[in-house]
Structure formats: structure tokens, C-alpha cells
Enzyme design. Sequence first.
Site, PDB file in Angstrom:
ATOM      1  CB  SER A  64      -5.774  -6.728   3.796  1.00  0.00           C
ATOM      2  OG  SER A  64      -5.134  -5.666   3.166  1.00  0.00           O
ATOM      3  CE  LYS A  67      -2.045  -5.507   3.569  1.00  0.00           C
ATOM      4  NZ  LYS A  67      -2.779  -4.244   3.787  1.00  0.00           N
ATOM      5  CE1 TYR A 189       0.641  -6.267   0.430  1.00  0.00           C
ATOM      6  CE2 TYR A 189       0.144  -5.115  -1.615  1.00  0.00           C
ATOM      7  CZ  TYR A 189      -0.128  -5.369  -0.289  1.00  0.00           C
ATOM      8  OH  TYR A 189      -1.192  -4.736   0.319  1.00  0.00           O
ATOM      9  CE1 TYR A 240      -7.619  -2.623   5.255  1.00  0.00           C
ATOM     10  CE2 TYR A 240      -9.973  -2.849   5.602  1.00  0.00           C
ATOM     11  CZ  TYR A 240      -8.812  -3.272   5.002  1.00  0.00           C
ATOM     12  OH  TYR A 240      -8.849  -4.343   4.157  1.00  0.00           O
ATOM     13  CB  VAL A 258     -10.454  -4.336  -0.248  1.00  0.00           C
ATOM     14  CG1 VAL A 258      -9.933  -3.203   0.622  1.00  0.00           C
ATOM     15  CG2 VAL A 258      -9.373  -4.927  -1.124  1.00  0.00           C
TER      16      VAL A 258
HETATM   17  N1  GLU Z   1      -4.013  -5.764  -2.284  1.00  0.00           N
HETATM   18  C1  GLU Z   1      -4.751  -4.719  -1.651  1.00  0.00           C
HETATM   19  C2  GLU Z   1      -3.968  -3.413  -1.667  1.00  0.00           C
HETATM   20  O1  GLU Z   1      -2.807  -3.424  -1.416  1.00  0.00           O
HETATM   21  C3  GLU Z   1      -5.111  -5.124  -0.252  1.00  0.00           C
HETATM   22  C4  GLU Z   1      -5.981  -4.120   0.414  1.00  0.00           C
HETATM   23  C5  GLU Z   1      -6.829  -4.641   1.516  1.00  0.00           C
HETATM   24  O2  GLU Z   1      -7.432  -5.717   1.430  1.00  0.00           O
HETATM   25  O3  GLU Z   1      -6.889  -3.928   2.513  1.00  0.00           O
HETATM   26  O4  GLU Z   1      -4.480  -2.380  -1.959  1.00  0.00           O
END
Ligand code: GLU
Length: 304
Positions: A64, A67, A189, A240, A258
Site C-alpha cells: 500500500s 498508493k 493495481y 488504515y 502489509v
Molecule cells: N495489495 C494489497 C491489497 O490490496 C495492499 C494492502 C496494503 O498494503 O494495505 O490488499
Amino acid sequence: MPDFQKIISQVYQGLEPMPNTGKVANYIPELAHVPPQKFGIHLLEMNKRAHSVGDAQELFSIQSISKVLSLAMAMAAIDEKVWERVDVEPSGDPFNHLSLLEQENGIPRNPLINAGAIVIADILVSELKKPKEDFLEFVHQLSGDNNIAYDEAVASSEKSTGFKNFAAANLLKSYGNLKNDVEEVLDFYFYQCSLSMSCAQLCDTFYLFINRGVCKQGTQHLSLNQIKRINALMLTCGFYDEAGEFAFEVGLPGKSGVGGGIVALLPEHFCITTWSPVLNPKGNSTKGMAALERITTLSGLSIF
Ligand code: GLU
């Protein structure tokens, strides 16, 4: 400026022997193989002096954290139009939660939760000629490091198990907030999330967020106003449903993934990345958060 090498070494030595409480992410099967005891810290000062300890040069899955980089690229492409398709409020929910998306008619709460990042991926698929190549090239330009690459095994592992992301993308499509095909957007993605980078490479790449939009190589990619917006989103939405706790304990904008990485930064001062793959129940790296809390406490430096 404080002696950062001394501070990060002291924090590393204090935390390294501590037992790992929590779990390595395993919902993406490829991530479950990462040795839980890995631990690294890298800090890059505004004057480009770098400090490292532990496994700071080892590659891990940034997940993530990507992002923030895709949002930066989307803002460079269409600027404020991004906000017609995604909101800027914290969700207070886990990263892959879907209920809010239904309540709010397909407008994701922010670009750093999965649904929001999938909308950003859709924008990039529309705006870029070769989305995967162009996004990777953007990361190479920011970092000055052409060795950074996608991890195909991680991307295809997530593709085969990313059912919630398929659900989010289909829901977005049903509300008219996904212009391209679900498969095509999610393929991009999953690749962006699979980027494999070290703590040191992440600090180099995120340098523009401490330097008013000018990357470590000296090129202006974003305006100061765009940087203000992205840093604000990292502070309010980067962890989160634990963004409040992170601001309370650490006091810096940042983003976790994650894969166990956390990037955090103090504009005009430094950028720091920690990596420890064992996650707390909210999905943030347990040791990474503890390390960052100690570093901002010992240095006396936070945005507050
Ligand atoms: N590729 C992961 C997902 O979409 C990223 C999640 C993360 O790192 O928060 O579940």
C-alpha cells in the site's frame, strides 16, 4: 540537527531482540514466506545525508505504500480533478472495507484505502500510454534508481486471491466510478503494489514530499500545494483504521503497507522508512510503529 545515526542505532538495538507480537500478512500467499525477524531502519535528511541500520538495504514488497506514489502521479496528470472521483476523509475502517462505498454511492472515502487506490489506478490506466511501464519509470525518476522493479510472483499471487479487490472494483464499476475494465485496472493495481524496494530506496523516492515537490534528482514533479494535500492525506488516512494512533504516538505523516514497511516524513527535515514484516491486528508493522515512536520522542522532532 540531532545525531540521527546514533538515535536509529539505539532504537534498533532496543527493539531488535524483542519478541515479534502479531502476524506476517498471509492473505497474499507470496508474502507469507517473508522471515518475520527482518528489521531495518533508514533515514534520509533534507541535506541528503543518509543513515541506516539492520536490513535497510533488503528488498521487500511495498504494497500500500505504492498508493502514495500512484496518487502523486495522478495529481501530476489531472491535478484537482482527482477529487471529483475520490474523497479526502479518513475511513476509520480497515483498508479493504466495502460497506462505506455502498453508503456513499461509489465515491471512496480517500485515495489511500483500497477502493480509493483502485479509482486512482483507473485514472492512471486512462491517462498513461503504457501504465505499468510509465508508473515504473516515474518511480525510477523520483528515486534515481533504475533497478527498482515489480515482483511478478507477488502480483500474480495477489491476482489469484484478491477477491475483495475484485468486489470493490465491481462495485465502483456499478456506480460508474471505474472507466476501464475491472481486469485491466486491477492488473495495474496489483503490479503497483508488488513493487519490491528497500528502506533506502523508499526514502530516496519519497524525498520530494519533504522537499516541496522537487525529487532527490532535482526535478520539480509536483507543486507545493499538491505536496501539502498528499502529506495531509498521509497524516489522516495513511494507517488504515489506526491513523489517529499513529499521529498520537509518532506525530508524522506516513504510509504503511502489509509487507511491513512504513514510510514517514517531516517536511523540510527528513524522511524515514522502517521495515519489520510482523503486523499488529490493524495491519501496521508492530516494531516499525514502536521504532518511529521512539525516534520522534528521542529526537524531539515531529510535526507537532
Ligand atoms: N495489495 C494489497 C491489497 O490490496 C495492499 C494492502 C496494503 O498494503 O494495505 O490488499
